[in-house]
Design a protein around this motif. Structure first.
Motif, short mmCIF file in Angstrom:
data_model
loop_
_atom_site.label_atom_id
_atom_site.label_comp_id
_atom_site.label_asym_id
_atom_site.label_seq_id
_atom_site.Cartn_x
_atom_site.Cartn_y
_atom_site.Cartn_z
N GLY A 78 0.78 -1.23 0.00
CA GLY A 78 0.00 0.00 0.00
C GLY A 78 0.81 1.27 0.00
O GLY A 78 0.26 2.36 -0.20
N GLN A 79 2.13 1.17 0.24
CA GLN A 79 2.95 2.38 0.29
C GLN A 79 4.40 1.99 0.10
O GLN A 79 4.85 0.93 0.55
N TYR A 80 5.13 2.86 -0.61
CA TYR A 80 6.55 2.66 -0.89
C TYR A 80 7.35 3.86 -0.41
O TYR A 80 6.87 4.99 -0.44
N GLU A 81 8.58 3.60 -0.02
CA GLU A 81 9.60 4.63 0.02
C GLU A 81 10.88 4.03 -0.55
O GLU A 81 11.31 2.96 -0.12
N LEU A 82 11.45 4.69 -1.54
CA LEU A 82 12.70 4.25 -2.15
C LEU A 82 13.73 5.38 -1.99
O LEU A 82 13.44 6.53 -2.34
N ARG A 83 14.90 5.05 -1.47
CA ARG A 83 15.98 6.02 -1.36
C ARG A 83 17.24 5.41 -1.97
O ARG A 83 17.66 4.33 -1.56
N PRO A 84 17.86 6.06 -2.95
CA PRO A 84 19.06 5.51 -3.57
C PRO A 84 20.21 5.44 -2.58
O PRO A 84 20.48 6.40 -1.84
N ILE A 85 20.90 4.29 -2.55
CA ILE A 85 22.06 4.13 -1.67
C ILE A 85 23.31 3.76 -2.46
O ILE A 85 24.34 3.41 -1.88
N GLY A 86 23.22 3.85 -3.80
CA GLY A 86 24.38 3.65 -4.65
C GLY A 86 24.36 2.35 -5.40
O GLY A 86 23.74 1.36 -4.97
N ALA A 87 25.03 2.34 -6.56
CA ALA A 87 25.22 1.14 -7.39
C ALA A 87 23.91 0.47 -7.75
O ALA A 87 23.82 -0.75 -7.84
N GLY A 88 22.85 1.27 -7.99
CA GLY A 88 21.58 0.72 -8.42
C GLY A 88 20.77 0.06 -7.33
O GLY A 88 19.77 -0.60 -7.62
N GLN A 90 -0.35 -12.10 3.18
CA GLN A 90 -1.38 -12.92 2.55
C GLN A 90 -2.31 -13.50 3.61
O GLN A 90 -1.87 -14.02 4.63
N GLY A 91 -3.62 -13.36 3.36
CA GLY A 91 -4.61 -13.94 4.25
C GLY A 91 -4.88 -13.14 5.50
O GLY A 91 -5.67 -13.57 6.35
N GLY A 92 -4.25 -11.97 5.66
CA GLY A 92 -4.43 -11.19 6.87
C GLY A 92 -4.98 -9.80 6.60
O GLY A 92 -4.88 -9.27 5.50
N LEU A 93 -5.58 -9.20 7.64
CA LEU A 93 -6.10 -7.84 7.55
C LEU A 93 -5.13 -6.83 8.14
O LEU A 93 -5.21 -5.64 7.85
N ASP A 94 -4.23 -7.32 9.00
CA ASP A 94 -3.25 -6.46 9.64
C ASP A 94 -2.29 -5.89 8.60
O ASP A 94 -2.02 -6.51 7.57
N SER A 95 -1.79 -4.69 8.87
CA SER A 95 -0.72 -4.14 8.03
C SER A 95 0.53 -4.03 8.88
O SER A 95 0.48 -4.00 10.11
N GLN A 96 1.67 -3.98 8.21
CA GLN A 96 2.93 -3.85 8.93
C GLN A 96 3.94 -3.12 8.05
O GLN A 96 3.78 -3.03 6.83
N LEU A 97 4.97 -2.62 8.71
CA LEU A 97 6.08 -1.99 8.01
C LEU A 97 7.14 -3.03 7.73
O LEU A 97 7.48 -3.84 8.58
N VAL A 98 7.67 -2.99 6.50
CA VAL A 98 8.73 -3.91 6.09
C VAL A 98 9.85 -3.08 5.48
O VAL A 98 9.59 -2.16 4.70
N ALA A 99 11.09 -3.40 5.85
CA ALA A 99 12.25 -2.71 5.30
C ALA A 99 13.14 -3.69 4.56
O ALA A 99 13.11 -4.90 4.82
N GLY A 100 13.94 -3.16 3.65
CA GLY A 100 14.89 -3.99 2.92
C GLY A 100 15.57 -3.17 1.85
O GLY A 100 15.54 -1.93 1.88
N THR A 101 16.18 -3.85 0.90
CA THR A 101 16.80 -3.19 -0.24
C THR A 101 16.33 -3.84 -1.53
O THR A 101 16.05 -5.05 -1.56
N VAL A 102 16.23 -3.02 -2.57
CA VAL A 102 15.88 -3.50 -3.91
C VAL A 102 17.05 -3.21 -4.84
O VAL A 102 17.56 -2.08 -4.86
N ASP A 103 17.47 -4.22 -5.58
CA ASP A 103 18.52 -4.07 -6.58
C ASP A 103 17.85 -3.94 -7.93
O ASP A 103 17.20 -4.87 -8.42
N LEU A 104 17.99 -2.77 -8.57
CA LEU A 104 17.34 -2.50 -9.84
C LEU A 104 18.32 -2.52 -11.01
O LEU A 104 18.03 -1.98 -12.08
#
Length: 423
Positions: free
Chosen positions: A51-61, A72-86
């Motif tokens: 439902g929501q994104y935040e992307l901040r560049p940290i270098g090298a794509g 999946q299967g739940g009504l609760d929402s939660q915050l998840v963090a990580g990195t995406v390699d594009l």
């Protein structure tokens, strides 16, 4: 003294298509950044909707990522963090446990609108149901947490309620970090517009509040929400995207907006129209913006894959001190591909006029001049021109307009014109 301009590019990565130049768009869902890629949290639990994104560049794509998700299967929402390699045609997702201690179990959506500082040391978010933490004994709705180092997860004991803002959840967003550890917080204010203020992450108190953007007078507007700041290469906030919510359920929708300043000094432009022809169709909300690439959470009956809009833009610039930098935004291309170049023209405002082969209209007479051509950074989408020793007595008022060259298509595209203040 020079001018600049900029153009449109082709995608967040090589598999994403360009969406045009600062104009309303139809849905263009991006499965590469949906749940097919961002498929699970750090505990291996499958994600059912984003439902929501935040992307901040940290270098090298690579991009530091904070998301509001439903499992999946739940009504609760939660915050998840990580990195995406594009950097590859199929982006890769690496979740982490940084935000686990901040999430609370519920039977309805609660945690939302996470925003992490560029240095990774602070996080702000909402809890729609109200929540308590060790240092927050009474239920509150908006929170901040700071950690000493990004090598450890955020701790529930360090959570503070955000004080000095409206009390029912304010879609907080970190727009800058100050040398004293404070944060420039953007949030939904009591008038339904976007304000900003100085947030002390240790006390949670916001001071020095001022308006960042008034909500528009568009038909059936309820309020603006979900601010997201575009920064220059120094980390300074320069432009602002947000969402506006209209109508009454079930005939409600959201549209995405952009403005060239952060001090209520721009003219908001609709980028993503949730009701083309006046008929509610989609909710474009909760944008993540990197350079000239806007990623909107897209909701019909429920949240689906995000939608991508790409364009070129230039922020307002204040050179009254005699120095400063003009910044232009174009789509990011971390996966490679043809480069994007921009130049900027500076002059006096003029009625729109075409200059083939430029796509779009020129909006100024370049009485001051035209800048050199600058390459946009592939990871951040930024092109910048730094000025010192700006002379006095130039007159004005002046504007700057960006024109961008996309070497992949050979197109020259005119962007917006922004205010330029001189001594």
């Amino acid at each position: 003294m020079h001018t600049l301009s900029f153009v449109v590019s082709s995608g967040v990565c090589s598999v994403l298509a360009a969406q045009g130049v600062i104009q309303p768009v139809v849905p263009n869902n991006v499965p590469e950044l949906g749940i097919a890629t961002i498929s699970h949290n750090a505990n291996g639990q499958p994600i059912g909707a984003i439902g929501q994104y935040e992307l901040r560049p940290i270098g090298a794509g690579h991009y530091r990522t904070v998301l509001t998700v439903q499992l999946q299967g739940g009504l609760d929402s939660q915050l998840v963090a990580g990195t995406v390699d594009l950097t590859t045609p199929s982006p890769t997702w690496q979740p982490n446990h940084d935000l686990d201690a901040l999430n609370q179990a519920n039977s309805s959506p609660d945690e939302s609108q996470g925003s992490m500082s560029a240095d990774g040391l602070a996080i702000v978010w909402d809890n729609l149901e109200g929540a308590t933490y060790p240092a927050v004994p009474m239920p509150r709705h908006s929170f901040v947490c700071r950690r000493a180092t990004s090598s450890v997860p955020f701790a529930a004991s360090a959570v503070r309620a955000i004080a000095g803002v409206p009390g029912s959840g304010v879609n907080p967003h970190i727009g800058a970090e100050f040398a004293n550890g404070h944060l420039l917080l953007f949030f939904v204010d009591a008038t339904g517009g976007i304000s900003k203020g100085d947030l002390d992450p240790i006390s949670g108190i916001v001071t020095g509040i001022s308006v960042a953007a008034h909500r528009s007078n568009h038909v059936n507007l309820n309020y603006a929400y979900a601010p997201f700041v575009q920064r220059d290469s120094t980390g300074a906030p320069r432009a602002l995207s947000f969402t506006e919510y209209y109508g009454t359920p079930p005939n409600d929708w959201s549209s995405g907006f952009w403005t060239a300043g952060i001090d209520d000094d721009g003219s908001p432009t609709m980028l993503a129209n949730g009701a083309p022809g006046g008929v509610p169709t989609y909710c474009y909300s909760n944008p993540a913006v990197v350079g000239g690439s806007w990623l909107w959470a897209t909701e019909g009956a429920s949240f689906g894959d995000p939608s991508l809009f790409e364009g070129n833009a230039i922020a307002n610039t204040d050179l009254r001190s005699g120095s400063g930098r003009i910044v232009a935004f174009a789509p990011v291309r971390p996966g490679g591909g043809a480069p994007l170049y921009s130049l900027v023209g500076i002059g006096v405002p003029a009625a729109p006029f075409p200059v083939p082969p430029v796509i779009g209209s020129l909006l100024l007479l370049p009485t001051i001049g035209i800048s050199d051509l600058r390459l946009h950074d592939a990871d951040t989408g930024l092109a910048e021109w730094t000025f010192t020793g700006v002379p006095t007595g130039l007159g004005g008022p002046f504007v700057a307009q960006v024109v961008t060259l996309d070497l992949g298509t050979g197109r020259l595209i005119a962007g917006n014109a922004a205010a330029l203040l001189v001594p």
